[in-house]
Design a protein around this motif. Structure first.
Motif, mmCIF file in Angstrom:
data_model
loop_
_atom_site.group_PDB
_atom_site.id
_atom_site.type_symbol
_atom_site.label_atom_id
_atom_site.label_comp_id
_atom_site.label_asym_id
_atom_site.label_seq_id
_atom_site.Cartn_x
_atom_site.Cartn_y
_atom_site.Cartn_z
ATOM 1 N N ASP A 103 19.731 -26.714 20.134
ATOM 2 C CA ASP A 103 18.529 -27.361 19.589
ATOM 3 C C ASP A 103 17.894 -26.532 18.478
ATOM 4 O O ASP A 103 16.959 -26.994 17.824
ATOM 5 C CB ASP A 103 17.454 -27.534 20.686
ATOM 6 N N GLY A 104 18.362 -25.294 18.338
ATOM 7 C CA GLY A 104 17.739 -24.402 17.353
ATOM 8 C C GLY A 104 16.391 -23.875 17.801
ATOM 9 O O GLY A 104 15.571 -23.467 16.985
ATOM 10 N N THR A 105 16.157 -23.856 19.129
ATOM 11 C CA THR A 105 14.838 -23.407 19.595
ATOM 12 C C THR A 105 14.875 -22.034 20.253
ATOM 13 O O THR A 105 13.890 -21.609 20.834
ATOM 14 C CB THR A 105 14.257 -24.414 20.611
ATOM 15 N N ALA A 106 16.024 -21.337 20.201
ATOM 16 C CA ALA A 106 16.097 -20.031 20.871
ATOM 17 C C ALA A 106 16.714 -18.964 19.973
ATOM 18 O O ALA A 106 17.489 -19.273 19.068
ATOM 19 C CB ALA A 106 16.919 -20.144 22.149
ATOM 20 N N VAL A 107 16.347 -17.707 20.234
ATOM 21 C CA VAL A 107 17.033 -16.559 19.641
ATOM 22 C C VAL A 107 17.485 -15.659 20.782
ATOM 23 O O VAL A 107 16.920 -15.717 21.875
ATOM 24 C CB VAL A 107 16.107 -15.748 18.698
ATOM 25 N N VAL A 108 18.525 -14.846 20.533
ATOM 26 C CA VAL A 108 18.947 -13.884 21.551
ATOM 27 C C VAL A 108 18.012 -12.687 21.479
ATOM 28 O O VAL A 108 17.741 -12.172 20.393
ATOM 29 C CB VAL A 108 20.409 -13.438 21.325
ATOM 30 N N SER A 109 17.499 -12.246 22.617
ATOM 31 C CA SER A 109 16.534 -11.148 22.572
ATOM 32 C C SER A 109 17.255 -9.815 22.413
ATOM 33 O O SER A 109 18.430 -9.686 22.729
ATOM 34 C CB SER A 109 15.666 -11.138 23.825
ATOM 35 N N ASN A 110 16.528 -8.823 21.895
ATOM 36 C CA ASN A 110 17.104 -7.485 21.691
ATOM 37 C C ASN A 110 16.056 -6.434 21.998
ATOM 38 O O ASN A 110 14.978 -6.747 22.506
ATOM 39 C CB ASN A 110 17.622 -7.350 20.254
ATOM 40 N N ALA A 111 16.371 -5.190 21.676
ATOM 41 C CA ALA A 111 15.492 -4.080 22.049
ATOM 42 C C ALA A 111 14.091 -4.211 21.443
ATOM 43 O O ALA A 111 13.122 -3.702 21.997
ATOM 44 C CB ALA A 111 16.116 -2.753 21.625
ATOM 45 N N ASN A 112 13.983 -4.891 20.302
ATOM 46 C CA ASN A 112 12.682 -5.002 19.645
ATOM 47 C C ASN A 112 11.961 -6.306 19.952
ATOM 48 O O ASN A 112 11.000 -6.663 19.278
ATOM 49 C CB ASN A 112 12.853 -4.871 18.132
ATOM 50 N N SER A 113 12.438 -7.054 20.956
ATOM 51 C CA SER A 113 11.885 -8.382 21.174
ATOM 52 C C SER A 113 10.403 -8.374 21.567
ATOM 53 O O SER A 113 9.673 -9.309 21.236
ATOM 54 C CB SER A 113 12.698 -9.137 22.228
ATOM 55 N N ASN A 114 9.949 -7.318 22.261
ATOM 56 C CA ASN A 114 8.516 -7.250 22.564
ATOM 57 C C ASN A 114 7.705 -7.297 21.269
ATOM 58 O O ASN A 114 6.691 -7.982 21.179
ATOM 59 C CB ASN A 114 8.182 -5.942 23.300
ATOM 60 N N LEU A 115 8.179 -6.535 20.274
ATOM 61 C CA LEU A 115 7.462 -6.459 19.005
ATOM 62 C C LEU A 115 7.513 -7.789 18.272
ATOM 63 O O LEU A 115 6.530 -8.233 17.697
ATOM 64 C CB LEU A 115 8.073 -5.362 18.133
#
Lengths: 295, 291, 410
Positions: free
Chosen positions: C236-248
């Motif tokens: 759907d194009g509504t997600a990204v894969v999270s990574n170490a900087n995702s909190n930021l």
């Protein structure tokens, strides 16, 4: 200078003088082009460092927001970074280890290179291959067996663990042998006539004559040890012996890091080398260039 | 014979310090690694002899061949860029403009910075969602680029960082190579009506061949075994797109505890590096021959 | 002569005992503690160590940071085993990492120690099951800093799209909400991890199990439904894969929803300018969350040191120490007495969402405890990234994953 050379450069000069105005303009344009290109390229190399520095001054909440220039200059980040780990101790450890290793590598490499470049002996070819072999063996492959050796010597968490495995360098032997081979035989003959022993010749003449190669080796060795990460990480788990690069890792955190403080810590770690580099830039570059690597 | 044996006795004191260190910390562990590659060593149990099992596993492992391909792309990519950009930077650094001192300082600066610091600052600089670079690109309407998070781009991202960090040394070597070339040949060519590009391509660059040779092999041998950046930037991901051979070894040894298999991989890498060194030797020998 | 010698020996022996006793009083037993948390959480651990050392006079604990995360502890523990001397006396091991070391005989069995039973019985049932998966009473690792994942969201972005917290309760509902958020803000709605921690909970909530009968069960219909839904966010194009900087990134307002550990809260709080909110983790059929965090284990060391190490571990599980640690780290209480402390109840009522971790404990489930799972995890990550980022078909990718990982379970 031969006659034909002379006439060539005369002609060159004539051509230059024949169209002075447009030549000069073309040269000016070329210089301007080179200048702006240089500026652009310099920017590419400096920009990441600049952003690290700017990021280190930001509030945690505006690292990825707001203007590129910090809205408020948070000097406290550096204080927190400095207090976040015993950096004084780390710097001392890194400095101590790097200096001892550098001095030792220069010595052991000079001795071996001297034998390989100035002596004929049985098994020289084989020994030379043995001396250069480590160049081809990826060092990280040897981590675990070496760690076991260190333990057997009772050296875990100690300076010898960081120093002894690096006391000699195949690259150093290779580099200095190249340099020593280029030094003329007459110097050695002369010193022998003066009654100097081979060791005296090595330390009083051969090494001083090859100072550029020695300084290149020193620079590269020092940088290599100062910046080493994996071995010090495996071999040391006590703060007393931890080095700067390993200390830097302690600022990242599984559940999210304080990015400005991490950047401030990185700046602190880079700073001393950069300061030395800026002051000794010419020497650094000349050393690296004269490392005898030119083939 | 006896004379040269006695001479060996004279030479040994000079060689021993280095050879003892190499014996203890290179050859003895190397022997261990070769031995372990024929066992199922995992540190947790006593190792069993398994013959060629680890090597069979390696040749059948899709990951091994994938990492070999990725390593080759990485090594060749970085090497090509370091040769080409190194040479161009060498030319630029050889110019005499007011900016030249700045350029010389800037290009070599990353060389003195550690890999860990490099990784930290580039992770920040190229962060996908909100890093400075992607934010600047957003001003031009360009959507965020996954420098380390898009499987199609991550390897390129790592190559960019590796070149940024590494090109300073080749650039300086080229600079000193250029300074060692006498101007007269170039001047003569200009007199004969050659333009700048012709002078560079037909005279200067061929004269720089020895430097190119050295840069080429130092860079190639170095990049084939390097994995520090990948360890800190991408951990081999996403989708294994940056899984360099060195990292694959590290992963198997220190995360999966498969020391036997990791040792077999190490032996393969060692053979590969020895092959590269042999090629270098052959090429430089031929060059000497033709000169 | 013989007699005199015997007396002499006895005198010496006695003297030795006296000397030993005197030394025992003056000298504290020193034990080392290797932990895997840096930054602010690392500081919290050091505060606990200091507190313990000041609270009594028999034992001194020396904390050592692994220099990296939980994997760093395992690497060092392994190197220690290889070299025949433990890396440290006490090890902080992630909940799914300890079985491998226990199987290798590198960890001390803990149920023999003083007061084990009372300590262990106080734990929440889920932590007991995580620490004793076979239920045979043998325990090699004590729960300590434990967590579970929650939903952090950006209320401003949700409001723009007219999405309410209730819309995020199930994954299917969240998928529709995500489309609205994307349409209203132009931003991806949610960051999804390729590390299978939250996924384990989602699968359990759909009635499935990620590891079953000593094989990876990711080709089962329950798992396929979960992964198809998650992949749907990406399609759907509504997600990204999270990574170490995702909190930021979350705090920079680059996406609206993030699943993360309750222990991420201090970091998110420090980074977010807006008033983020916390919701329960979504589910499929019934609520379920995976346990996270780490346990404490004792290496094979001398009995004296074992006792000292145990004293420290026991101290840490006491309600007061638990509460001190929770206030700094936002981990969940591991014992029931801790969650019943009045001070704790007041504390979790003091801010929105602080209670979510403990509220989710009744339906928390242990993580897989097969020794092979650690290596399997990296394969899962690879396959999920390939589904999410390279658009590979879900069913065949997972089937390949199951085949590929089968030999690891042997």
């Amino acid at each position: 200078m031969t006659a034909s050379d002379k006439s060539a450069s005369d002609k060159y000069r004539e051509r230059h003088q024949s169209k002075p105005y447009s030549r000069r303009r073309a040269a000016a344009r070329a210089a301007w082009l080179q200048g702006s290109l240089s500026l652009l390229v310099s920017l590419f190399f400096v920009l990441p460092l600049l952003f690290m520095l700017l990021g280190a001054f930001k509030q945690q909440r505006e690292v990825f927001l707001g203007s590129f220039i910090p809205e408020q200059w948070v000097w406290g980040n550096f204080l927190e970074a400095w207090n976040g780990a015993p950096f004084g101790r780390y710097f001392f450890n890194s400095l101590l280890v790097s200096i001892i290793v550098t001095v030792s590598v220069v010595l052991t490499s000079s001795l071996a290179a001297f034998a390989f470049s100035r002596m004929q002996f049985f098994g020289k070819g084989l020994l030379f291959i043995l001396a250069l072999g480590p160049l081809m063996i990826p060092g990280d492959v040897l981590l675990i067996p070496n760690f076991i050796t260190i333990r057997q010597f009772g050296w875990q968490n100690s300076y010898p663990a960081l120093i002894v495995p690096f006391l000699a360098s195949a690259f150093g032997i290779f580099l200095l042998r190249q340099a020593f081979l280029k030094t003329s035989q007459e110097l050695e003959d002369a010193s022998r006539i003066d009654g100097a022993t081979p060791l005296q010749f090595l330390f009083r003449i051969l090494m001083p004559v090859n100072a550029p190669a020695l300084s290149a080796l020193s620079v590269l060795t020092f940088l290599g040890i100062w910046n080493a990460l994996v071995w010090p990480y495996i071999a040391i788990s006590k703060d007393e012996f931890r080095t700067v690069q390993v200390g830097l890792a302690s600022f990242t955190n599984l559940e999210g890091s304080n990015v400005p403080v991490v950047l401030a810590a990185t700046t602190l770690v880079i700073l001393p080398v950069m300061v030395v580099y800026i002051f000794a830039q010419k020497w650094f570059i000349d050393s690296a260039a004269s490392s005898g690597l030119k083939g | 014979m006896s004379v040269s044996l006695r001479r060996l006795g004279q030479a040994l004191p000079y060689l021993l310090p280095a050879l003892v260190v190499f014996g203890l910390f290179t050859y003895y562990p190397l022997w261990n690694v070769i031995y372990m590659s024929f066992t199922d060593a995992d540190f947790l149990r006593a190792p069993n002899w398994v013959g060629l099992d680890n090597y069979t596993k390696m040749f059948n492992a899709q990951e091994f061949w994938a990492s070999l391909t990725i390593t080759t792309i990485f090594a060749v990519g970085v090497t090509a860029l370091e040769v080409v950009l190194g040479m161009m930077l060498g030319f630029l650094m050889n110019a005499k403009t007011r900016v030249t001192p700045l350029l010389r300082a800037a290009v070599f600066a990353p060389v003195v910075i550690s890999v860990s610091a490099t990784a930290i600052l580039w992770l920040f600089f190229l962060n996908t969602q909100a890093g400075p670079v992607n934010r600047a690109l957003a001003l031009f309407g360009i959507p965020p680029i996954g420098w380390f998070t898009d499987p199609k781009i991550a390897l390129l991202g790592v190559i960019v960082v590796a070149v940024w960090k590494g090109v300073g040394l080749p650039a300086v070597l080229y600079l000193s190579g250029l300074q060692g070339i006498s101007r007269e040949l170039e001047e003569a060519a200009i007199v004969d009506g050659a333009n700048r590009w012709q002078v560079a391509s037909r005279i200067t660059i061929p004269l720089l061949a020895p430097t190119t040779m050295v840069v080429f092999f130092i860079s190639l041998v170095g990049t084939f075994q390097s994995y520090g950046l990948v360890l800190l930037l991408t951990r081999g991901g996403p989708v294994g797109s940056t899984e360099l051979l060195g990292y694959y070894i590290f992963e198997n040894a220190f995360q999966f505890f498969q020391m036997g298999y990791a040792s077999a991989l190490s032996v393969a890498l060692f053979v590969l590096l020895a092959l590269l060194a042999w090629m270098q030797f052959k090429v430089s020998e031929r060059r000497v021959h033709y000169q | 002569m013989k007699k005199r010698f015997a007396i002499l020996a006895a005198a010496f022996g006695f003297g030795g005992v006296l000397l030993g006793a005197a030394q025992g009083q003056a000298k504290r037993t020193e034990v080392t503690f290797l932990y895997g948390l840096g930054g602010e959480l690392g500081k919290a651990i050091e505060v606990m160590i200091k507190g313990f050392n000041e609270s009594q006079s028999d034992v001194t604990v020396k904390g050592e940071f692994s220099g990296s995360n939980y994997e760093g502890v395992v690497t060092k523990a392994l190197a220690g085993i290889a070299a025949g001397a433990p890396a440290a006396d006490i090890l902080q091991l992630e909940v799914s990492y300890w079985p491998r070391l226990a199987q290798a005989g590198a960890l001390e069995e803990l149920s023999k120690f003083d007061g084990f039973k009372t300590t262990f019985d106080n734990f929440w049932p889920v932590f007991k099951r995580q620490a004793d998966p076979d239920g045979n009473g043998k325990v090699f690792a004590m729960p300590w800093n434990n967590s579970n994942p929650v939903t952090y969201y950006n209320p401003d972005l949700l409001a723009k799209a007219g999405v309410k917290e209730a819309d995020l309760r199930t994954y299917t509902g969240m998928r529709e909400a995500a489309k609205k958020i994307k349409a209203a803000t132009g931003l991806p709605a949610v960051a999804i991890e390729s590390f299978p921690w939250v996924l384990e909970g989602a699968i359990a909530s759909n009635g499935g199990e990620i590891v079953k009968n000593n094989r990876l069960n990711m080709d089962s219909p329950e798992v396929l439904e979960v992964v198809n839904t998650w992949a749907g966010f990406f399609r759907d194009g509504t997600a990204v894969v999270s990574n170490a900087n995702s909190n930021l990134d979350f705090c920079a307002g680059k996406f609206a929803i993030r699943f993360s550990s309750v222990a991420s809260r201090p970091n998110i709080k420090n980074n977010c300018k807006f008033a983020f909110k916390v919701a329960p983790l979504p589910y499929f059929k019934k609520p379920s969350v995976p346990v996270g965090g780490a346990t404490l284990a004792i290496s094979k060391i001398s009995p004296d040191k074992q006792k000292a190490a145990w004293q420290f571990i026991k101290w840490l599980t006491q309600p007061e120490q638990q509460f001190t640690f929770i206030k700094m780290s936002n981990y969940v209480p591991i014992t029931r007495p801790t969650s019943e402390l009045k001070a704790f109840k007041d504390y979790i009522a003091s801010e929105q969402g602080l209670d979510m971790g403990v509220r989710q404990l009744p339906f928390a489930r242990p993580r897989p405890s097969t020794g092979a799972y650690f290596q399997v995890t990296t394969e899962i990550v690879k396959s999920l990234e390939s589904i999410y980022l390279n658009n590979t078909p879900v069913e065949s990718t997972l089937k390949d994953l199951v085949t590929r990982t089968a030999p690891l379970f042997k």
